[in-house]
Design an enzyme around this catalytic site. Structure first.
Site, mmCIF file in Angstrom:
data_model
loop_
_atom_site.group_PDB
_atom_site.id
_atom_site.type_symbol
_atom_site.label_atom_id
_atom_site.label_comp_id
_atom_site.label_asym_id
_atom_site.label_seq_id
_atom_site.Cartn_x
_atom_site.Cartn_y
_atom_site.Cartn_z
ATOM 1 N N GLU A 47 0.841 -1.194 0.000
ATOM 2 C CA GLU A 47 0.000 0.000 0.000
ATOM 3 C C GLU A 47 0.878 1.246 0.000
ATOM 4 O O GLU A 47 1.871 1.307 0.706
ATOM 5 C CB GLU A 47 -0.915 0.061 1.230
ATOM 6 C CG GLU A 47 -1.953 -1.028 1.302
ATOM 7 C CD GLU A 47 -1.515 -2.158 2.227
ATOM 8 O OE1 GLU A 47 -0.499 -2.006 2.913
ATOM 9 O OE2 GLU A 47 -2.191 -3.190 2.246
ATOM 10 N N THR A 48 0.467 2.229 -0.798
ATOM 11 C CA THR A 48 1.155 3.516 -0.847
ATOM 12 C C THR A 48 0.093 4.606 -0.911
ATOM 13 O O THR A 48 -0.846 4.499 -1.687
ATOM 14 C CB THR A 48 2.079 3.608 -2.079
ATOM 15 O OG1 THR A 48 2.950 2.484 -2.086
ATOM 16 C CG2 THR A 48 2.913 4.870 -2.057
#
Length: 68
Positions: A47-48
């Site tokens: 996740e970013t």
């Protein structure tokens, strides 16, 4: 080359360096979709998050893009 600061936070854990690493970019105002996708791929995190500054600082609320 543009330098971007980011923070790494640990998700789904109650201890440091545990859980899922999550990269958070706190100033994404100059990034287009292609740049966001390229950075997320380079970071190689599950996740970013890319957070632009609020449109009105007096009414700051989260808006942004999370790349999974």
């Amino acid at each position: 080359m543009v330098e971007l600061a980011f923070h790494t936070v640990d998700l789904v854990t109650n201890r440091r360096f545990g859980g899922n690493p999550h990269a958070v970019f706190s100033d994404a105002r100059r990034l287009d979709t292609a740049a966001i996708q390229a950075i997320a791929a380079e970071i190689n995190s599950s996740e970013t998050t890319f957070v632009p500054p609020p449109g009105n600082p007096a009414h700051a609320a989260f808006t942004g893009s999370i790349v999974l």
